[in-house]
Design a protein around this motif. Structure first.
Motif, PDB file in Angstrom:
ATOM      1  N   LEU B  67       0.828  -1.203   0.000  1.00 29.95           N
ATOM      2  CA  LEU B  67       0.000   0.000   0.000  1.00 29.95           C
ATOM      3  C   LEU B  67       0.864   1.255   0.000  1.00 29.95           C
ATOM      4  O   LEU B  67       1.948   1.277   0.600  1.00 29.95           O
ATOM      5  N   PHE B 128      -8.478  -4.437   2.202  1.00 29.31           N
ATOM      6  CA  PHE B 128      -9.152  -4.024   0.966  1.00 29.31           C
ATOM      7  C   PHE B 128     -10.020  -5.181   0.473  1.00 29.31           C
ATOM      8  O   PHE B 128      -9.807  -6.339   0.855  1.00 29.31           O
ATOM      9  N   ASP B 130     -11.226  -5.358  -3.092  1.00 31.55           N
ATOM     10  CA  ASP B 130     -11.052  -5.652  -4.528  1.00 31.55           C
ATOM     11  C   ASP B 130      -9.577  -5.474  -4.862  1.00 31.55           C
ATOM     12  O   ASP B 130      -9.048  -4.363  -4.830  1.00 31.55           O
ATOM     13  N   GLU B 133      -8.628  -3.282  -7.966  1.00 31.40           N
ATOM     14  CA  GLU B 133      -9.003  -1.906  -7.657  1.00 31.40           C
ATOM     15  C   GLU B 133      -8.022  -1.295  -6.657  1.00 31.40           C
ATOM     16  O   GLU B 133      -7.672  -0.106  -6.756  1.00 31.40           O
ATOM     17  N   SER B 134      -7.557  -2.098  -5.718  1.00 31.20           N
ATOM     18  CA  SER B 134      -6.589  -1.599  -4.739  1.00 31.20           C
ATOM     19  C   SER B 134      -5.289  -1.191  -5.433  1.00 31.20           C
ATOM     20  O   SER B 134      -4.721  -0.140  -5.143  1.00 31.20           O
ATOM     21  N   ARG B 136      -4.961  -0.251  -8.525  1.00 32.02           N
ATOM     22  CA  ARG B 136      -5.225   0.976  -9.296  1.00 32.02           C
ATOM     23  C   ARG B 136      -5.261   2.203  -8.376  1.00 32.02           C
ATOM     24  O   ARG B 136      -4.815   3.285  -8.762  1.00 32.02           O
ATOM     25  N   THR B 137      -5.766   2.017  -7.178  1.00 26.28           N
ATOM     26  CA  THR B 137      -5.801   3.134  -6.223  1.00 26.28           C
ATOM     27  C   THR B 137      -4.386   3.561  -5.841  1.00 26.28           C
ATOM     28  O   THR B 137      -4.075   4.757  -5.801  1.00 26.28           O
ATOM     29  N   GLN B 138      -3.510   2.586  -5.558  1.00 22.59           N
ATOM     30  CA  GLN B 138      -2.125   2.931  -5.197  1.00 22.59           C
ATOM     31  C   GLN B 138      -1.430   3.647  -6.350  1.00 22.59           C
ATOM     32  O   GLN B 138      -0.716   4.639  -6.155  1.00 22.59           O
ATOM     33  N   ALA B 140      -2.808   5.395  -8.722  1.00 18.82           N
ATOM     34  CA  ALA B 140      -3.361   6.746  -8.888  1.00 18.82           C
ATOM     35  C   ALA B 140      -2.746   7.714  -7.881  1.00 18.82           C
ATOM     36  O   ALA B 140      -2.426   8.860  -8.220  1.00 18.82           O
ATOM     37  N   ILE B 141      -2.570   7.256  -6.646  1.00 22.79           N
ATOM     38  CA  ILE B 141      -1.946   8.124  -5.628  1.00 22.79           C
ATOM     39  C   ILE B 141      -0.544   8.529  -6.063  1.00 22.79           C
ATOM     40  O   ILE B 141      -0.162   9.693  -5.971  1.00 22.79           O
ATOM     41  N   GLU B 144      -0.359  11.078  -8.921  1.00 22.68           N
ATOM     42  CA  GLU B 144      -0.851  12.432  -8.630  1.00 22.68           C
ATOM     43  C   GLU B 144      -0.169  13.095  -7.446  1.00 22.68           C
ATOM     44  O   GLU B 144      -0.464  14.257  -7.141  1.00 22.68           O
TER      45      GLU B 144
END
Lengths: 169, 169
Positions: B67, B128, B130, B133-134, B136-138, B140-141, B144
């Motif tokens: 994570l 988490f 999914d 999806e997890s 993809r979330t990491q 994205a962070i 950005e």
């Protein structure tokens, strides 16, 4: 996705080869040796090879420095409570990028790179001045942490010139 | 030091053997491939082997789940600013101990083990529901984050049954 340097595609091809001989499908999530290792992210430190570990043997937790941060405590709690590890080894190393860094100068550098002010870079990088003392500090935190189990905790320094581990705690 | 289970002594003997063939003394701290890898601590995921990496190639940052925590951001800033890495790969995996965990139940378990109240266990474990999806979330962070450089960021899922990496971001 932004452009990659080609290395990424090569790595995925390497993985394709890896799957051809992969034979660890019987392993469960619980590490076979009961070990959790906390080590620096340094590229010269191959945690598995330097300790003769095999796939499935140990949890490996790594960050800049091999420092015991809140995130390492979180990981170790998961390791101990969900997956039964019962011993910890901390490994820092000679020639670490965090040895004797100037925190303020690095903060200025990050700010300039990001286009923000140094005040916006609200974090400590974890620099240290005495390597063996830093390892002993991490080990002491682990031995005394309220939420960790009372397990053996060892502290080692990896010499990047020789590959040798030196026990310091 | 509290008692060890004997595994620790064996590992130090393995290191003695490792030093006999160690030939990486010319490497510097800057990873040769320019890669920083963020991965789960899971024992079945050998980051170097699954990507065909050699000693010296990449920074390897690992925690429970793979994570992107504050500590991972700290490590990546050091990696990028002090040691010049210019690409990131995130790897989570099937069968992760954090997949679908009950945070409250784990908090109770830790509290009981430590002899404190659940309120004293003031942390999130990072569970988490999914996996893709997890990842993809990491990713994205990382893409950005204000203090990180705009570098290629890839997201992979490691299948612990086959050794295969699947690209999800």
């Amino acid at each position: 996705m932004t452009d990659s340097n080609g290395e990424y595609a090569r790595l995925l091809a390497e993985n394709e080869r890896y799957t051809e001989t992969f034979d660890r499908s019987a392993l469960t999530a619980a590490p076979l040796s009961g070990l959790a290792i906390v080590a620096c992210m340094d590229a010269r430190l191959d945690v598995g090879e330097t300790l003769g570990l095999r796939t499935g043997d140990a949890h490996v937790i790594r960050n800049a420095g091999g420092l015991v941060t809140d995130d390492v405590i979180r990981s170790l709690i998961v390791s101990q409570q969900l997956l039964g590890t019962s011993e910890i080894i901390v490994i820092q190393h000679t020639g670490c990028g965090l040895h004797d860094i100037d925190e303020a100068a690095l903060r200025e550098q990050v700010a300039a790179s990001a286009g923000v002010t140094a005040e916006d870079v609200a974090l400590e990088f974890g620099g240290f001045s005495d390597l063996a003392e830093s390892v002993r500090t991490q080990v002491a935190i682990l031995r005394e942490h309220q939420l960790l189990r009372r397990v053996p905790v060892h502290g080692l320094v990896f010499d990047v010139r020789t590959g040798r581990l030196h026990e310091v705690a």
